[in-house]
Scaffold this motif. Structure first.
Motif, PDB file in Angstrom:
ATOM      1  N   ARG A 176      -9.740  -7.566  -0.484  1.00  0.00           N
ATOM      2  CA  ARG A 176      -9.577  -7.410   0.962  1.00  0.00           C
ATOM      3  C   ARG A 176      -8.172  -7.780   1.387  1.00  0.00           C
ATOM      4  O   ARG A 176      -7.569  -8.683   0.812  1.00  0.00           O
ATOM      5  CB  ARG A 176     -10.538  -8.322   1.709  1.00  0.00           C
ATOM      6  N   PRO A 178      -4.926   3.274  -2.498  1.00  0.00           N
ATOM      7  CA  PRO A 178      -6.351   3.099  -2.151  1.00  0.00           C
ATOM      8  C   PRO A 178      -7.101   4.424  -2.313  1.00  0.00           C
ATOM      9  O   PRO A 178      -6.608   5.468  -1.897  1.00  0.00           O
ATOM     10  CB  PRO A 178      -6.322   2.689  -0.680  1.00  0.00           C
ATOM     11  N   VAL A 215      -0.208  -0.157  -4.448  1.00  0.00           N
ATOM     12  CA  VAL A 215      -1.648   0.100  -4.534  1.00  0.00           C
ATOM     13  C   VAL A 215      -1.951   1.453  -3.897  1.00  0.00           C
ATOM     14  O   VAL A 215      -1.549   1.714  -2.759  1.00  0.00           O
ATOM     15  CB  VAL A 215      -2.442  -1.003  -3.804  1.00  0.00           C
ATOM     16  N   LEU A 229       0.842  -1.189   0.000  1.00  0.00           N
ATOM     17  CA  LEU A 229       0.000   0.000   0.000  1.00  0.00           C
ATOM     18  C   LEU A 229       0.879   1.242   0.000  1.00  0.00           C
ATOM     19  O   LEU A 229       1.895   1.296   0.694  1.00  0.00           O
ATOM     20  CB  LEU A 229      -0.914   0.034   1.231  1.00  0.00           C
ATOM     21  N   GLU A 232     -12.212  -4.688  -6.547  1.00  0.00           N
ATOM     22  CA  GLU A 232     -12.321  -4.700  -5.082  1.00  0.00           C
ATOM     23  C   GLU A 232     -11.602  -5.920  -4.490  1.00  0.00           C
ATOM     24  O   GLU A 232     -11.697  -7.018  -5.039  1.00  0.00           O
ATOM     25  CB  GLU A 232     -13.804  -4.738  -4.723  1.00  0.00           C
ATOM     26  N   MET A 287       0.293   5.114   0.768  1.00  0.00           N
ATOM     27  CA  MET A 287      -0.722   6.026   1.308  1.00  0.00           C
ATOM     28  C   MET A 287      -0.074   7.271   1.907  1.00  0.00           C
ATOM     29  O   MET A 287       1.050   7.208   2.396  1.00  0.00           O
ATOM     30  CB  MET A 287      -1.509   5.344   2.444  1.00  0.00           C
ATOM     31  N   ASN A 303     -10.897   4.318  -2.197  1.00  0.00           N
ATOM     32  CA  ASN A 303     -12.121   4.126  -1.443  1.00  0.00           C
ATOM     33  C   ASN A 303     -11.938   2.832  -0.654  1.00  0.00           C
ATOM     34  O   ASN A 303     -11.973   1.750  -1.228  1.00  0.00           O
ATOM     35  CB  ASN A 303     -13.316   4.028  -2.401  1.00  0.00           C
ATOM     36  N   ALA A 304     -11.693   2.964   0.637  1.00  0.00           N
ATOM     37  CA  ALA A 304     -11.365   1.793   1.448  1.00  0.00           C
ATOM     38  C   ALA A 304     -11.866   1.992   2.873  1.00  0.00           C
ATOM     39  O   ALA A 304     -11.975   3.125   3.340  1.00  0.00           O
ATOM     40  CB  ALA A 304      -9.853   1.560   1.467  1.00  0.00           C
ATOM     41  N   ILE A 313     -10.733  -2.818   0.235  1.00  0.00           N
ATOM     42  CA  ILE A 313     -10.326  -1.761  -0.694  1.00  0.00           C
ATOM     43  C   ILE A 313     -11.283  -1.807  -1.874  1.00  0.00           C
ATOM     44  O   ILE A 313     -11.174  -2.660  -2.750  1.00  0.00           O
ATOM     45  CB  ILE A 313      -8.858  -1.960  -1.130  1.00  0.00           C
ATOM     46  N   ASN A 314     -12.249  -0.897  -1.871  1.00  0.00           N
ATOM     47  CA  ASN A 314     -13.285  -0.899  -2.901  1.00  0.00           C
ATOM     48  C   ASN A 314     -12.723  -0.420  -4.244  1.00  0.00           C
ATOM     49  O   ASN A 314     -12.966  -1.028  -5.280  1.00  0.00           O
ATOM     50  CB  ASN A 314     -14.451   0.008  -2.512  1.00  0.00           C
ATOM     51  N   THR A 315     -12.027   0.681  -4.202  1.00  0.00           N
ATOM     52  CA  THR A 315     -11.456   1.239  -5.431  1.00  0.00           C
ATOM     53  C   THR A 315     -10.013   1.638  -5.176  1.00  0.00           C
ATOM     54  O   THR A 315      -9.712   2.250  -4.149  1.00  0.00           O
ATOM     55  CB  THR A 315     -12.226   2.505  -5.881  1.00  0.00           C
ATOM     56  N   SER A 316      -9.140   1.286  -6.111  1.00  0.00           N
ATOM     57  CA  SER A 316      -7.727   1.631  -5.938  1.00  0.00           C
ATOM     58  C   SER A 316      -7.041   1.655  -7.291  1.00  0.00           C
ATOM     59  O   SER A 316      -7.574   1.158  -8.282  1.00  0.00           O
ATOM     60  CB  SER A 316      -7.032   0.606  -5.021  1.00  0.00           C
TER      61      SER A 316
END
Lengths: 201, 407
Positions: free
Chosen positions: B371, B334, B332, B200, B369, B202, B336-337, B352-355
């Motif tokens: 997890r 993220p 990744v 990730l 999507e 971020m 929308n998570a 993680i819905n959208t990435s």
């Protein structure tokens, strides 16, 4: 969704969006945490049936969206405080009680998870609930506590997967709703329900 | 109650242009003053908060008006002398801000017609002050332009699919905005494959927030922190160093003093050094109550007593860029998570819905999507990959850490 064809088609009035047992209502007129006598455009709060027996029957509006969609004002234009622009928001939103007693719902469940308490959650097409207290249901009885971190499902599917709705009813008065960086007081709740399938982790 | 008088103020001027579904919706301008009048004496402090202008004599009188409402407070305010810091680099007019926003929206709608955009641009000037009878006279002034847009693809059934935002101390020629918009949107419609090793990438504030929760000296003393009993122990990775930096030039609208008027030597407090937990953070009450080091880190509370907080946490940067840290792998982003709360062992789940998938320079595409799971000790330990020396895609600091796919 005012200029969005996909969302307007997805949430068209009269569309079946859940099981017959599902009725969801928003009402700023209830004396609960989300009570507002008038919204921040001066519209008197009222009850709006969003889903009636599984059919989409209402939407939350400010004056702009109501005019754009040729629907009635609902009194849902809310601002966090005097320094914020009002946006369309929930007030007291709940699922209506149904025909099944809580005891009967449990007794009718051979294998499941009883979600007793939820800390928080988020909503998009895949919704998330973070559960804090859960129990295993075996052969119609509530058994040992079970650790569940997260329950998720598709909102489009889960509303159809509700097959039991309780006669009990609780409106929780401790919630806030966050949108566009603003928080407002709301209530949410309803009866005990049974969902045939959710993703659990 | 006669005693030592102290006044905290915040003066904020804020302009904002907002858009909804590609159209300009509103222009708002706010000019707000908040004051906290405090009078210390007899082991108590009387506090009065006021929004708007008020005469100082009246403010202090109201702070003493109801003695039974004074809070127990056995400490004295600070004598910090005079210090002023001004981080402003420019000021834009409302007209210039409006033009900037319209130009950005035009770029988005012309170049990316398959999306709709909501958000806007804003400009904020803020001056915080602290004065008291003991001679403290502090002020901090800052100014930033904020840009933030959320987007929705025309075929999506979600209300929002993603978004990007950044702050600048002075406007550029639009390069930061265009670069960021292109990174997020140009390859959004390409569906990429979820990599085997998931790293990730971020902005690290949500992670430093988790660390702040665990390093609160009160939680450490009470045994309710996952780091209780671990002061002096090596818990995290060798290259993981965490500090509170009140002097950080990159931080927006931060004060160099804490909520009790205390100032750290060199404006810094090292909490974790090379993986070793050095100290928790405390205010005066917590330090005295639990007999732990006093670290001059009290939250800024205008209406009540302080608590440990007010941190500007920084994870020490690596010498390597984000791309160098990735070393040929992809990360990744993220958009929308949602994460679950950590359990007692520090385990947590994240959906993680959208990435986006990117290689540190170029976005490969959007991911379906999925997890993942992570662990508090591992994310800053064996799964910590570093904080890049540069600020790509977020125009800000970013943490890279491995997580583990589930389901």
């Amino acid at each position: 969704m005012l200029n969005d064809k996909v969302l307007r088609d997805e949430w068209v009035m009269g569309k079946k969006v859940g099981s017959d047992l599902v009725t969801i209502i928003d009402s700023g007129d209830l004396p609960n945490h989300g009570y507002i006598p008038y919204d921040d455009e001066g519209t008197k709060a009222r009850e709006t049936k969003l889903i009636t027996n599984g059919v989409l029957t209402g939407r939350l509006h400010d004056s702009n969206s109501a005019a754009a969609l040729s629907e009635e004002l609902t009194g849902n234009c809310r601002a966090q405080d005097y320094g914020c622009s009002p946006v369309v928001r929930m007030t007291n939103t709940y699922m209506a009680a149904g025909p099944d007693s809580f005891e009967d719902i449990i007794a009718d469940t051979k294998d499941g998870i009883y979600v007793y308490m939820v800390d928080n959650g988020t909503g998009s097409s895949t919704f998330v609930m973070n559960a804090s207290v859960c129990y295993r249901i075996r052969d119609g009885k509530i058994c040992e506590p079970v650790r569940v971190r997260m329950l998720t499902g598709s909102v489009f599917q889960t509303l159809f997967d509700i097959d039991k709705v309780g006669t009990d009813f609780t409106l929780f008065d401790t919630y806030t709703c966050g949108k566009f960086g603003q928080s407002v007081r709301v209530s949410a709740g309803g009866p005990s329900i049974r969902v045939r399938k959710l993703s659990v982790s | 109650m006669a005693g030592i008088k102290e006044k905290h103020t915040t003066h904020r001027v804020f302009s904002e242009l907002t858009f909804e579904e590609n159209k300009a919706k509103a222009f708002a301008r706010k000019n707000e003053i908040e004051s906290s009048y405090r009078v210390y004496g007899d082991g108590k402090v009387g506090i009065y908060y006021h929004c708007g202008k008020i005469d100082d004599a009246e403010g202090f009188a109201r702070a003493q008006a109801v003695p039974e409402r004074a809070r127990p407070y056995e400490f004295l305010p600070e004598n910090g002398g005079k210090r002023s810091r001004d981080k402003t680099e420019c000021s834009v007019s409302d007209r210039e801000l409006m033009d900037m926003g319209m130009e950005y929206m035009q770029y988005l709608t012309e170049k990316y017609p398959n999306f709709s955009f909501t958000g806007g641009v804003n400009a904020k000037w803020q001056c915080d002050t602290l004065e008291n009878d003991l001679g403290t006279d502090f002020s901090n002034t800052d100014y930033a332009i904020g840009v933030g847009f959320r987007f929705k693809h025309k075929d999506s059934r979600d209300i929002i699919d993603g978004g990007f935002s950044f702050n600048l101390r002075k406007p550029d020629d639009g390069t930061v905005f265009r670069t960021m918009a292109d990174l997020y949107l140009a390859n959004y419609e390409t569906v990429a494959e979820i990599p085997e090793e998931i790293i990730l990438d971020m902005q690290y504030y949500s992670r430093t927030g988790v660390l702040a929760g665990e390093l609160n000296a009160e939680g450490l003393a009470l045994g309710t922190s996952r780091l209780s009993g671990k002061i002096g122990e090596k818990v995290f990775a060798d290259d993981f160093t965490l500090e509170h930096d009140a002097g950080d030039k990159e931080c927006w609208f931060s004060r160099f003093w804490d909520g009790e008027g205390s100032v750290l030597p060199n404006d810094r407090l090292v909490l974790v050094e090379n993986g070793v937990i050095k100290t928790g953070y405390s205010d005066k009450r917590v330090a005295a109550k639990y007999n732990v080091p006093y670290t001059k880190t009290a939250s800024h509370n205008y209406t009540d007593l302080t608590a440990p907080g007010g941190l500007n946490l920084r994870i020490r940067r690596s010498d390597k860029t984000v791309r160098e840290l990735l070393n040929g792998r992809c990360a990744v982003i993220p958009m929308n998570a949602t994460g679950s709360p950590m359990d007692a062992n520090g385990d947590t789940s994240l959906i993680i819905n959208t990435s986006l998938l990117w290689d540190g320079e170029r976005v490969v595409g959007r991911l379906p999507e999925f997890r993942v799971k992570a662990n508090f000790f591992d994310m800053f330990g064996k799964d910590f990959c570093g904080v890049g020396s540069d600020d790509p895609i977020y125009n800000d600091k970013q943490i890279l850490m491995r997580v583990h796919r589930v389901g």
